[in-house]
Design a protein around this motif. Structure first.
Motif, PDB file in Angstrom:
ATOM      1  N   PRO A  48       0.836  -1.193   0.000  1.00 54.57           N
ATOM      2  CA  PRO A  48       0.000   0.000   0.000  1.00 54.57           C
ATOM      3  C   PRO A  48       0.878   1.253   0.000  1.00 54.57           C
ATOM      4  CG  PRO A  48      -0.010  -1.052   2.167  1.00 54.57           C
ATOM      5  CD  PRO A  48       0.734  -1.972   1.239  1.00 54.57           C
ATOM      6  N   PRO A  49       0.454   2.343  -0.635  1.00 55.79           N
ATOM      7  CA  PRO A  49      -0.857   2.543  -1.258  1.00 55.79           C
ATOM      8  C   PRO A  49      -0.918   2.116  -2.725  1.00 55.79           C
ATOM      9  CG  PRO A  49       0.364   4.580  -1.325  1.00 55.79           C
ATOM     10  CD  PRO A  49       1.258   3.584  -0.636  1.00 55.79           C
ATOM     11  N   PHE A  50       0.136   1.461  -3.231  1.00 58.59           N
ATOM     12  CA  PHE A  50       0.101   1.012  -4.627  1.00 58.59           C
ATOM     13  C   PHE A  50      -0.956  -0.073  -4.814  1.00 58.59           C
ATOM     14  CE2 PHE A  50       4.410   2.561  -3.891  1.00 58.59           C
ATOM     15  CZ  PHE A  50       4.565   3.437  -4.957  1.00 58.59           C
ATOM     16  N   SER A  51      -0.915  -1.091  -3.961  1.00 53.51           N
ATOM     17  CA  SER A  51      -1.875  -2.199  -4.061  1.00 53.51           C
ATOM     18  C   SER A  51      -1.929  -2.937  -2.733  1.00 53.51           C
ATOM     19  CB  SER A  51      -1.469  -3.163  -5.185  1.00 53.51           C
ATOM     20  OG  SER A  51      -0.151  -3.638  -4.988  1.00 53.51           O
ATOM     21  N   GLU A  52      -3.119  -3.447  -2.438  1.00 52.23           N
ATOM     22  CA  GLU A  52      -3.297  -4.193  -1.193  1.00 52.23           C
ATOM     23  C   GLU A  52      -4.540  -5.068  -1.306  1.00 52.23           C
ATOM     24  OE1 GLU A  52      -3.590  -3.455   3.649  1.00 52.23           O
ATOM     25  OE2 GLU A  52      -3.852  -1.765   2.266  1.00 52.23           O
ATOM     26  N   LEU A  53      -4.404  -6.311  -0.892  1.00 47.33           N
ATOM     27  CA  LEU A  53      -5.542  -7.221  -0.848  1.00 47.33           C
ATOM     28  C   LEU A  53      -6.069  -7.245   0.575  1.00 47.33           C
ATOM     29  CD1 LEU A  53      -7.184  -9.181  -2.659  1.00 47.33           C
ATOM     30  CD2 LEU A  53      -5.754 -11.028  -1.762  1.00 47.33           C
ATOM     31  N   LYS A  54      -7.277  -6.735   0.773  1.00 46.70           N
ATOM     32  CA  LYS A  54      -7.874  -6.682   2.102  1.00 46.70           C
ATOM     33  C   LYS A  54      -8.277  -8.083   2.571  1.00 46.70           C
ATOM     34  CE  LYS A  54      -7.915  -2.121   2.488  1.00 46.70           C
ATOM     35  NZ  LYS A  54      -7.129  -1.411   3.507  1.00 46.70           N
ATOM     36  N   ALA A  55      -8.561  -8.193   3.872  1.00 50.45           N
ATOM     37  CA  ALA A  55      -8.925  -9.485   4.464  1.00 50.45           C
ATOM     38  C   ALA A  55     -10.183 -10.074   3.832  1.00 50.45           C
ATOM     39  CB  ALA A  55      -9.116  -9.328   5.970  1.00 50.45           C
ATOM     40  N   ASP A  56     -11.075  -9.207   3.342  1.00 48.86           N
ATOM     41  CA  ASP A  56     -12.308  -9.701   2.725  1.00 48.86           C
ATOM     42  C   ASP A  56     -12.144 -10.029   1.243  1.00 48.86           C
ATOM     43  OD1 ASP A  56     -12.086  -7.222   1.555  1.00 48.86           O
ATOM     44  OD2 ASP A  56     -14.023  -6.456   2.240  1.00 48.86           O
ATOM     45  N   GLY A  57     -10.882  -9.965   0.742  1.00 53.83           N
ATOM     46  CA  GLY A  57     -10.615 -10.306  -0.647  1.00 53.83           C
ATOM     47  C   GLY A  57     -10.708  -9.140  -1.608  1.00 53.83           C
ATOM     48  N   THR A  58     -10.976  -7.941  -1.101  1.00 50.93           N
ATOM     49  CA  THR A  58     -11.082  -6.760  -1.959  1.00 50.93           C
ATOM     50  C   THR A  58      -9.689  -6.251  -2.332  1.00 50.93           C
ATOM     51  OG1 THR A  58     -13.136  -6.115  -0.860  1.00 50.93           O
ATOM     52  CG2 THR A  58     -12.008  -4.422  -2.141  1.00 50.93           C
ATOM     53  N   LEU A  59      -9.475  -6.032  -3.616  1.00 51.11           N
ATOM     54  CA  LEU A  59      -8.213  -5.488  -4.108  1.00 51.11           C
ATOM     55  C   LEU A  59      -8.320  -3.970  -4.170  1.00 51.11           C
ATOM     56  CD1 LEU A  59      -5.374  -5.925  -5.334  1.00 51.11           C
ATOM     57  CD2 LEU A  59      -6.476  -6.084  -7.574  1.00 51.11           C
ATOM     58  N   THR A  60      -7.474  -3.278  -3.395  1.00 49.89           N
ATOM     59  CA  THR A  60      -7.490  -1.820  -3.377  1.00 49.89           C
ATOM     60  C   THR A  60      -6.103  -1.284  -3.700  1.00 49.89           C
ATOM     61  OG1 THR A  60      -6.935  -1.646  -1.022  1.00 49.89           O
ATOM     62  CG2 THR A  60      -9.273  -1.877  -1.578  1.00 49.89           C
ATOM     63  N   GLY A  61      -5.997   0.033  -3.745  1.00 49.56           N
ATOM     64  CA  GLY A  61      -4.728   0.672  -4.046  1.00 49.56           C
ATOM     65  C   GLY A  61      -4.822   1.507  -5.308  1.00 49.56           C
ATOM     66  N   ALA A  62      -3.885   2.432  -5.459  1.00 47.74           N
ATOM     67  CA  ALA A  62      -3.925   3.340  -6.597  1.00 47.74           C
ATOM     68  C   ALA A  62      -3.823   2.604  -7.927  1.00 47.74           C
ATOM     69  CB  ALA A  62      -2.798   4.369  -6.475  1.00 47.74           C
ATOM     70  N   ASP A  63      -2.879   1.660  -8.038  1.00 49.07           N
ATOM     71  CA  ASP A  63      -2.694   0.952  -9.307  1.00 49.07           C
ATOM     72  C   ASP A  63      -3.909   0.107  -9.692  1.00 49.07           C
ATOM     73  OD1 ASP A  63      -0.232   1.549 -10.698  1.00 49.07           O
ATOM     74  OD2 ASP A  63       0.813   0.799  -8.956  1.00 49.07           O
ATOM     75  N   PRO A  64      -4.441  -0.746  -8.790  1.00 43.47           N
ATOM     76  CA  PRO A  64      -5.638  -1.507  -9.149  1.00 43.47           C
ATOM     77  C   PRO A  64      -6.850  -0.625  -9.448  1.00 43.47           C
ATOM     78  CG  PRO A  64      -4.558  -2.514  -7.272  1.00 43.47           C
ATOM     79  CD  PRO A  64      -3.903  -1.184  -7.490  1.00 43.47           C
ATOM     80  N   ASP A  65      -6.982   0.494  -8.727  1.00 44.17           N
ATOM     81  CA  ASP A  65      -8.116   1.384  -8.980  1.00 44.17           C
ATOM     82  C   ASP A  65      -8.029   1.985 -10.381  1.00 44.17           C
ATOM     83  OD1 ASP A  65      -9.051   0.814  -6.489  1.00 44.17           O
ATOM     84  OD2 ASP A  65      -8.936   2.860  -5.701  1.00 44.17           O
ATOM     85  N   VAL A  66      -6.810   2.357 -10.792  1.00 47.18           N
ATOM     86  CA  VAL A  66      -6.634   2.867 -12.156  1.00 47.18           C
ATOM     87  C   VAL A  66      -6.932   1.762 -13.164  1.00 47.18           C
ATOM     88  CG1 VAL A  66      -4.949   3.715 -13.844  1.00 47.18           C
ATOM     89  CG2 VAL A  66      -4.985   4.669 -11.521  1.00 47.18           C
ATOM     90  N   ALA A  67      -6.386   0.556 -12.926  1.00 48.26           N
ATOM     91  CA  ALA A  67      -6.606  -0.566 -13.848  1.00 48.26           C
ATOM     92  C   ALA A  67      -8.093  -0.908 -13.960  1.00 48.26           C
ATOM     93  CB  ALA A  67      -5.819  -1.792 -13.384  1.00 48.26           C
ATOM     94  N   ARG A  68      -8.783  -0.882 -12.829  1.00 50.04           N
ATOM     95  CA  ARG A  68     -10.222  -1.196 -12.825  1.00 50.04           C
ATOM     96  C   ARG A  68     -10.979  -0.201 -13.703  1.00 50.04           C
ATOM     97  NH1 ARG A  68     -10.439  -1.603  -7.737  1.00 50.04           N
ATOM     98  NH2 ARG A  68     -10.237  -3.861  -7.537  1.00 50.04           N
ATOM     99  N   LEU A  69     -10.614   1.058 -13.598  1.00 50.96           N
ATOM    100  CA  LEU A  69     -11.275   2.086 -14.394  1.00 50.96           C
ATOM    101  C   LEU A  69     -10.932   1.943 -15.873  1.00 50.96           C
ATOM    102  CD1 LEU A  69     -13.175   4.467 -13.987  1.00 50.96           C
ATOM    103  CD2 LEU A  69     -11.169   5.946 -13.684  1.00 50.96           C
ATOM    104  N   VAL A  70      -9.683   1.621 -16.160  1.00 48.12           N
ATOM    105  CA  VAL A  70      -9.265   1.409 -17.552  1.00 48.12           C
ATOM    106  C   VAL A  70     -10.063   0.283 -18.194  1.00 48.12           C
ATOM    107  CG1 VAL A  70      -7.395   0.520 -18.997  1.00 48.12           C
ATOM    108  CG2 VAL A  70      -6.923   2.333 -17.346  1.00 48.12           C
ATOM    109  N   PHE A  71     -10.115  -0.865 -17.535  1.00 42.90           N
ATOM    110  CA  PHE A  71     -10.754  -2.037 -18.137  1.00 42.90           C
ATOM    111  C   PHE A  71     -12.275  -1.998 -18.070  1.00 42.90           C
ATOM    112  CE2 PHE A  71      -6.455  -3.793 -17.401  1.00 42.90           C
ATOM    113  CZ  PHE A  71      -6.184  -4.183 -18.716  1.00 42.90           C
ATOM    114  N   SER A  72     -12.835  -1.037 -17.326  1.00 41.39           N
ATOM    115  CA  SER A  72     -14.294  -0.902 -17.309  1.00 41.39           C
ATOM    116  C   SER A  72     -14.837  -0.540 -18.682  1.00 41.39           C
ATOM    117  CB  SER A  72     -14.717   0.162 -16.286  1.00 41.39           C
ATOM    118  OG  SER A  72     -14.323   1.468 -16.702  1.00 41.39           O
ATOM    119  N   ASP A  73     -13.974  -0.003 -19.532  1.00 44.73           N
ATOM    120  CA  ASP A  73     -14.391   0.350 -20.892  1.00 44.73           C
ATOM    121  C   ASP A  73     -14.694  -0.886 -21.734  1.00 44.73           C
ATOM    122  OD1 ASP A  73     -14.823   2.674 -22.598  1.00 44.73           O
ATOM    123  OD2 ASP A  73     -13.222   1.868 -23.849  1.00 44.73           O
ATOM    124  N   LEU A  74     -14.240  -2.066 -21.263  1.00 45.01           N
ATOM    125  CA  LEU A  74     -14.526  -3.313 -21.983  1.00 45.01           C
ATOM    126  C   LEU A  74     -15.882  -3.904 -21.583  1.00 45.01           C
ATOM    127  CD1 LEU A  74     -11.083  -5.178 -21.782  1.00 45.01           C
ATOM    128  CD2 LEU A  74     -11.997  -3.851 -23.688  1.00 45.01           C
TER     129      LEU A  74
END
Length: 281
Positions: A48-74
């Protein structure tokens, strides 16, 4: 039309049909395969804050958040995190165990020879955490090497820098992530830990300011930038990522994510992949 002419036409049609059937189908590109599957396998490390897998399995962090937004276009494409140690990221990508890396991987010329990078996503400076009062008197990598300090960091930019200046390997403790580095520091087995400044800002939240201090922006060290990384066989995915990054920057959505995680939102636009690789990638 004579029977002979009709027969000739039918023969020609049959011949063309056979020729078409013999043409191999065009292989589906990686980007289309991701879209069809509805999931992208993402290689990440815990930093963190680049990337972190939370205990509930949620992937957070600046890099995954950007990637999630990028690939949402698909469309409806999920990011499936594959959490590995730093040293396993690029080998895993090259072995096709995941489709991309989005986890604070810094662009370096050596890495540019192995993978395809997107344009810079996040940029930051190098930093140290030392004991209060800086008893080893270390403010630069040169001073670190000249001291007797034990240095803890992940395999990458920080350790490469220390080794390039002649630091003995037995004074470097390789760790899988920032959490392990902090534990070594707290236990007294390491004197100094080195990571990008934003990572150490987060780490200081778990440390007493009466015992430790952050030396941000290590003297003499250049700004470094991270980016998403892709297998060289999947240039279509990298090019898609770049094009979406341009759109997200123009809309201001990218800057919102970077600011939320403590990064300078404008710094990445001042550097290019070619600048950081030292050649086109």
């Amino acid at each position: 039309m004579t029977q002979k002419a009709k027969a000739g036409i039918m023969t020609a049609i049959a011949t063309i049909s056979l020729m078409i059937s013999g043409i191999p189908a065009v292989a589906e590109g990686k980007l289309e395969a991701i879209k069809s599957a509805g999931v992208i396998q993402m290689g990440v490390a815990t930093e963190p804050p680049f990337s972190e897998l939370k205990a509930d399995g949620t992937l957070t962090g600046a890099d995954p958040d950007v990637a999630r937004l990028v690939f949402s276009d698909l469309g409806n494409v999920d990011l499936n995190p594959n959490v590995v140690d730093w040293g396993a990221l690029i080998p895993g990508l090259m072995a096709n165990r995941f489709d991309a890396i989005a986890t604070g991987l810094i662009i370096t010329p050596d890495r540019c020879n192995a993978v395809l990078f997107s344009e810079p996503v996040l940029c930051m400076a190098e930093a140290f955490i030392v004991r209060k009062g800086n008893p080893k008197a270390v403010t630069t990598y040169e001073e670190l090497v000249a001291s007797d300090a034990i240095f803890a960091a992940v395999s990458g930019t920080e350790t490469s820098r220390a080794l390039s200046l002649g630091m003995p390997e037995d004074r470097i403790m390789l760790v899988p992530d920032i959490f392990a580095a902090v534990e070594l520091l707290k236990s007294g087995r390491a004197d100094i830990i080195g990571f990008p400044d934003v990572t150490l800002y987060q780490a200081m939240k778990s440390l007493s300011e009466d015992e430790y201090e952050l030396l941000s922006k290590v003297e003499g060290e250049p700004v470094s930038c991270t980016a998403a990384a892709f297998n060289p066989a999947n240039q279509d995915v990298r090019d898609f990522y770049d094009s979406r990054m341009v759109a997200l920057r123009e809309s201001g959505e990218l800057q919102k994510i970077l600011s939320a995680y403590g990064f300078d939102p404008d710094l990445p636009a001042t550097l290019s992949r070619t600048d950081l690789c030292g050649a086109p990638n």
